[in-house]
Design an enzyme around this catalytic site. Structure first.
Site, PDB file in Angstrom:
ATOM      1  N   GLY A 115       0.712  -1.462  -0.053  1.00  0.00           N
ATOM      2  CA  GLY A 115      -0.118   0.013  -0.020  1.00  0.00           C
ATOM      3  C   GLY A 115       0.896   1.389  -0.059  1.00  0.00           C
ATOM      4  O   GLY A 115       0.055   2.266  -0.119  1.00  0.00           O
ATOM      5  N   ALA A 116       2.376   1.160   0.176  1.00  0.00           N
ATOM      6  CA  ALA A 116       2.905   2.319  -0.026  1.00  0.00           C
ATOM      7  C   ALA A 116       3.269   2.644  -1.433  1.00  0.00           C
ATOM      8  O   ALA A 116       3.937   3.882  -1.640  1.00  0.00           O
ATOM      9  CB  ALA A 116       4.241   2.211   0.810  1.00  0.00           C
ATOM     10  N   PHE A 124       2.375   3.265  -5.664  1.00  0.00           N
ATOM     11  CA  PHE A 124       1.813   3.924  -6.566  1.00  0.00           C
ATOM     12  C   PHE A 124       0.223   3.787  -6.443  1.00  0.00           C
ATOM     13  O   PHE A 124      -0.598   4.658  -6.047  1.00  0.00           O
ATOM     14  CB  PHE A 124       2.532   3.734  -8.123  1.00  0.00           C
ATOM     15  CG  PHE A 124       1.529   4.275  -9.125  1.00  0.00           C
ATOM     16  CD1 PHE A 124       1.121   5.376  -9.156  1.00  0.00           C
ATOM     17  CD2 PHE A 124       1.524   3.330 -10.243  1.00  0.00           C
ATOM     18  CE1 PHE A 124       0.363   5.841 -10.499  1.00  0.00           C
ATOM     19  CE2 PHE A 124       0.422   3.683 -11.688  1.00  0.00           C
ATOM     20  CZ  PHE A 124       0.153   5.084 -11.294  1.00  0.00           C
ATOM     21  N   LEU A 128      -2.399  -5.823  -3.115  1.00  0.00           N
ATOM     22  CA  LEU A 128      -1.522  -5.438  -4.292  1.00  0.00           C
ATOM     23  C   LEU A 128      -0.148  -5.595  -4.284  1.00  0.00           C
ATOM     24  O   LEU A 128       0.387  -5.382  -5.329  1.00  0.00           O
ATOM     25  CB  LEU A 128      -1.736  -3.645  -4.081  1.00  0.00           C
ATOM     26  CG  LEU A 128      -3.196  -3.030  -4.298  1.00  0.00           C
ATOM     27  CD1 LEU A 128      -2.906  -1.727  -3.879  1.00  0.00           C
ATOM     28  CD2 LEU A 128      -4.049  -3.309  -5.501  1.00  0.00           C
ATOM     29  N   TYR A 150       5.804 -13.301 -15.091  1.00  0.00           N
ATOM     30  CA  TYR A 150       4.957 -12.420 -14.410  1.00  0.00           C
ATOM     31  C   TYR A 150       3.383 -12.649 -14.560  1.00  0.00           C
ATOM     32  O   TYR A 150       2.729 -12.631 -13.610  1.00  0.00           O
ATOM     33  CB  TYR A 150       5.335 -10.800 -14.892  1.00  0.00           C
ATOM     34  CG  TYR A 150       4.312  -9.703 -14.233  1.00  0.00           C
ATOM     35  CD1 TYR A 150       3.870  -9.445 -12.824  1.00  0.00           C
ATOM     36  CD2 TYR A 150       3.382  -9.232 -15.117  1.00  0.00           C
ATOM     37  CE1 TYR A 150       3.204  -8.613 -12.572  1.00  0.00           C
ATOM     38  CE2 TYR A 150       2.484  -8.174 -14.796  1.00  0.00           C
ATOM     39  CZ  TYR A 150       2.295  -7.970 -13.609  1.00  0.00           C
ATOM     40  OH  TYR A 150       1.315  -7.156 -13.090  1.00  0.00           O
TER      41      TYR A 150
END
Length: 372
Positions: free
Chosen positions: A10-11, A13, A80, A183
């Site tokens: 959460g830090a 983008f 995320l 990915y």
């Protein structure tokens, strides 16, 4: 007491914009982030842009104790946290598999022991591989991955089995997933793990397939960040944007504020539970067109994009979002259009300093035999 939402990663983008939106809506936000150097720079400092009302937990999503502590008193989770680069994933295979697959597994085991009322997981358009196409008869068809011998001839466009031309179409969620990078495969695993175990353990879960996200706070010195930020970094350093293939490959670019909106909707909309949904702008742009628009926004029109005519293993040709299901299940409607957003973004970009490391990143791909 208002609801508490845990945002893993959460830090970053997207996470920081989501935190802003949730706090503005009256929710409490807790962030779990490992502040990796590639994204946040040396020193592991919390970014200045993160709202001071965010509760901050430094920890790795692969660490069981950190995850369990972060989940305490959480009502919902937006997952995320991920390593997010197509090219890099093709040679840092263990790292991408550990962060994305194992990290998600650790989170899910913790959620089995301590369920929440909603889990939202970030998936990716990359799981589709090539997007959907139409043949000469106008009927939708899926196409296989482009063959190496075709790419070596610099024949960039996918063709039908008889060599017939194909036209790219908006890609819906029921298009077969054909991941073409480590990915992409790891994001498919994240999505499926969350939906599968969410159903098994009665944790209402929504997967959101993000397309190409752009906006303020995207790391400009990270050579593996989004293509729009890479173009901006080069232009701000007095260098022309470098474009792969012929630059005519098409993508869907979505404003980070629209992505934050979709995440918020996914926390509340019952109709979305159990589904994987596209989150994009619903528009397509060629990479060459975007490079020119970024240059114009930064008043660097004299720096024409450099078309490299080379291919990065794991890339696809065309993919852009069909938003029909997102509109129906989420009530999602994108609010921001690229041209207008670039004007706003330019103001933020002009105040940033950045190192252009794109050449070094391509050099590593070349050493690995992934730059053809």
């Amino acid at each position: 007491m208002s609801e508490r939402v845990l945002i893993t990663g959460g830090a970053g983008f997207i996470g920081s914009h989501l935190a802003d939106r949730l706090i503005a809506g009256g929710r409490r936000v807790r962030v779990l982030d490992s502040l990796v150097e590639q994204v946040h720079g040396e020193g592991g400092m919390w970014p200045d842009y993160l709202d001071p009302r965010v509760e901050r937990r430094l920890g790795d999503v692969r660490d069981r104790a950190s995850v369990e502590a972060a989940l305490e008193d959480a009502d919902a989770v937006v997952h995320l946290s991920a390593a997010v680069v197509v090219g890099q994933s093709m040679y840092e295979v263990a790292h991408y598999t550990a962060v994305n697959n194992l990290g998600t597994a650790v989170l899910l085991e913790a959620l089995i022991r301590r369920p929440v009322r909603r889990l939202v997981v970030a998936s990716s358009m990359s799981i589709y591989g090539e997007g959907l196409y139409a043949g000469p008869d106008g009927q939708p068809r899926e196409v296989p991955e482009r063959r190496l011998e075709q790419l070596q001839r610099r024949q960039w466009e996918p063709v039908g089995p008889e060599g017939e031309p194909l036209v790219p179409l908006p890609t819906p969620e029921d298009k077969l997933a054909v991941p073409s990078s480590v990915y992409a495969l790891s994001k498919e695993d994240q999505e499926r793990l969350c939906l599968m175990l969410g159903a098994a353990y009665h944790i209402p879960t929504v997967a959101l397939r993000f397309f190409n996200v752009y906006g303020p706070r995207q790391s400009l010195s990270n050579p593996y960040t989004g293509v729009l930020a890479i173009f901006a970094s080069r232009l701000l350093n007095g260098r022309a944007p470098a474009v792969y293939e012929d630059g005519l490959q098409r993508r869907d670019f979505v404003d980070v504020r629209d992505v934050a909106l979709a995440c918020e909707l996914a926390l509340d909309r019952e109709e979305a539970v159990g589904h994987a949904l596209n989150v994009g702008s619903g528009r397509s742009y060629s990479i060459l067109e975007v490079a020119r628009q970024v240059a114009e926004a930064l008043d660097r029109e004299d720096m024409a994009p450099e078309v490299l005519g080379k291919y990065r293993v794991g890339d696809i040709r065309h993919c852009f979002a069909d938003l029909t299901r997102a509109r129906s299940y989420l009530g999602y409607e994108p609010q921001f259009e690229l041209a207008a957003s670039l004007g706003e973004l330019a103001g933020w970009l002009q105040g940033q300093s950045c190192d252009d490391r794109a050449d070094a990143a391509r050099g590593e791909l070349d050493r690995q035999g992934l730059w053809l």
